[in-house]
Design a protein around this motif. Sequence first.
Motif, short mmCIF file in Angstrom:
data_model
loop_
_atom_site.label_atom_id
_atom_site.label_comp_id
_atom_site.label_asym_id
_atom_site.label_seq_id
_atom_site.Cartn_x
_atom_site.Cartn_y
_atom_site.Cartn_z
N ASN A 158 0.84 -1.19 0.00
CA ASN A 158 0.00 0.00 0.00
C ASN A 158 0.88 1.25 0.00
O ASN A 158 1.85 1.33 0.76
N HIS A 159 0.54 2.20 -0.86
CA HIS A 159 1.33 3.43 -0.94
C HIS A 159 1.48 4.10 0.42
O HIS A 159 2.54 4.63 0.76
N LYS A 160 0.41 4.08 1.21
CA LYS A 160 0.42 4.80 2.50
C LYS A 160 1.42 4.18 3.50
O LYS A 160 1.80 4.84 4.48
N ASP A 161 1.84 2.94 3.26
CA ASP A 161 2.76 2.28 4.18
C ASP A 161 4.23 2.57 3.86
O ASP A 161 5.11 2.21 4.64
N ILE A 162 4.51 3.20 2.74
CA ILE A 162 5.89 3.44 2.32
C ILE A 162 6.47 4.63 3.07
O ILE A 162 5.92 5.73 3.03
N GLU A 163 7.58 4.42 3.76
CA GLU A 163 8.29 5.49 4.46
C GLU A 163 9.31 6.15 3.53
O GLU A 163 9.41 7.37 3.48
N TYR A 164 10.08 5.35 2.83
CA TYR A 164 10.97 5.84 1.78
C TYR A 164 11.52 4.64 1.02
O TYR A 164 11.35 3.48 1.45
N LEU B 195 9.08 0.32 5.00
CA LEU B 195 7.66 0.45 5.32
C LEU B 195 7.46 0.82 6.78
O LEU B 195 8.42 0.85 7.56
N GLN B 196 6.24 1.09 7.15
CA GLN B 196 5.92 1.35 8.55
C GLN B 196 6.31 0.16 9.43
O GLN B 196 6.39 -0.97 8.97
N PHE B 197 6.55 0.46 10.69
CA PHE B 197 6.88 -0.55 11.71
C PHE B 197 8.17 -1.29 11.37
O PHE B 197 8.33 -2.48 11.66
N ASP B 198 9.12 -0.58 10.74
CA ASP B 198 10.46 -1.11 10.46
C ASP B 198 10.48 -2.32 9.54
O ASP B 198 11.44 -3.10 9.54
N LYS B 199 9.45 -2.49 8.75
CA LYS B 199 9.45 -3.57 7.77
C LYS B 199 10.17 -3.10 6.50
O LYS B 199 10.12 -1.93 6.15
N THR B 200 10.84 -4.03 5.83
CA THR B 200 11.50 -3.70 4.56
C THR B 200 11.23 -4.81 3.54
O THR B 200 11.04 -5.97 3.90
N ILE B 201 11.23 -4.41 2.28
CA ILE B 201 11.08 -5.36 1.18
C ILE B 201 12.18 -5.07 0.18
O ILE B 201 12.37 -3.92 -0.25
N LEU B 202 12.91 -6.11 -0.19
CA LEU B 202 14.01 -5.98 -1.15
C LEU B 202 13.56 -6.56 -2.49
O LEU B 202 13.02 -7.67 -2.55
N THR B 203 13.77 -5.80 -3.57
CA THR B 203 13.35 -6.27 -4.88
C THR B 203 14.36 -5.85 -5.94
O THR B 203 15.03 -4.82 -5.80
N PRO C 143 7.86 9.76 0.03
CA PRO C 143 6.47 10.19 -0.14
C PRO C 143 6.34 11.65 0.26
O PRO C 143 6.72 12.03 1.38
N VAL C 144 5.84 12.48 -0.63
CA VAL C 144 5.80 13.93 -0.40
C VAL C 144 4.97 14.27 0.83
O VAL C 144 5.33 15.16 1.61
N ASN C 145 3.88 13.55 1.06
CA ASN C 145 3.00 13.90 2.19
C ASN C 145 3.59 13.53 3.55
O ASN C 145 3.02 13.87 4.59
N LYS C 146 4.74 12.83 3.56
CA LYS C 146 5.37 12.47 4.84
C LYS C 146 6.58 13.36 5.15
O LYS C 146 7.25 13.16 6.16
N ILE C 147 6.84 14.35 4.29
CA ILE C 147 7.94 15.28 4.55
C ILE C 147 7.53 16.23 5.67
O ILE C 147 6.53 16.94 5.57
N ILE C 148 8.32 16.24 6.73
CA ILE C 148 8.05 17.14 7.86
C ILE C 148 8.70 18.50 7.62
O ILE C 148 8.08 19.55 7.82
N SER C 149 9.93 18.47 7.14
CA SER C 149 10.64 19.72 6.85
C SER C 149 11.81 19.43 5.92
O SER C 149 12.23 18.28 5.77
#
Length: 231
Positions: free
Chosen positions: A145-151, A163-171, A197-203
Motif C-alpha cells: 500500500n502506498h500509505k505504508d511506504i516510508e521511503y 515500510l511502517q513498523f520497520d518492515k523492509t522489502i528488497l526487490t 512520499p511527499v506527504n510524509k515530509i516534515i521539513s
Amino acid sequence: MQLKCVAIDDEPLALELMKNYISKFPSLNLMQTFEDAIAGAEYLRNNVIDLLFIDINMPDITGIDLVRALDKKPMVIFTTAYKNFAFEGFELEAIDYLLKPIDVARFGKAIEKAADYHRYKNATNGDGEGESLYVYSEYKMVKINHKDIEYIESMEDYIKIHLQFDKTILTLMPLKRVLEKLPEGRFQRIHRSYIVPVNKIISIQNRKVKLPAIELPVSDSYADFVRNWMK
C-alpha cells in the motif's frame, strides 16, 4: 470478472487435483489442461489467456523455459514438488509458487493475488495510479500500500522499500523504474539513492529532508524540488 486459465502438468493426478480446485472458484474459467508441455505451449501461442498454472519440472521442457519462450506472457502460478525454487522464475515475475501437495486454502490465496493483480493492471494501465504498488520479492509478488511506504532506497541493482513498523522489502528493480510505478506528484526522487512520499515530509533544511523515521540528503540534481516545496 472471470480469469481464463490453462493448467499444464505431466502428472495426471496433479492435473486432476488442479482441475478440481479451479472448479471451486467462480472467478476462474478453465479453458484447457495439458499433460504434454509441448502441446500446451502451442495452445498458449495461439490463444490469449489470463492465468497459467504450470509445473516447473516436466520431462520435455521445464515450466520456466516454456514461460520464458512465450511472446505474450499471462500471469503465471508455478507448481512444484521442490522447496528450492529456481532463481530464473524471479525474472518471469510469477504471481506465486504452490508447493505440492497443494492445499486448497493456499491455492485460494494464490487466486486472490492473481485476481487482485489483474484488477490492478486493468485499472491503472501501468500509469502508476491507484493505491498499491506491486513488486517481486523472495520469488513471489508482493502488494504494498502506498500509505505504508516510508521511503525507498537504491542498493545498486536492488531497491529496499522501507515500510511502517520497520518492515523492509528488497526487490530487483532500478529506482527509476519504481518511480514510474508510483503516482506522479505523490512520490519524489530527492537523490540518486532515495525516493520519498511527499506527504510524509516534515521539513527540508540544509539540503536534508526530515521524515518521521529518518533524515535523508537532497542532491544538487533535485534542488528544484526543494525550492518548489518551500514556496
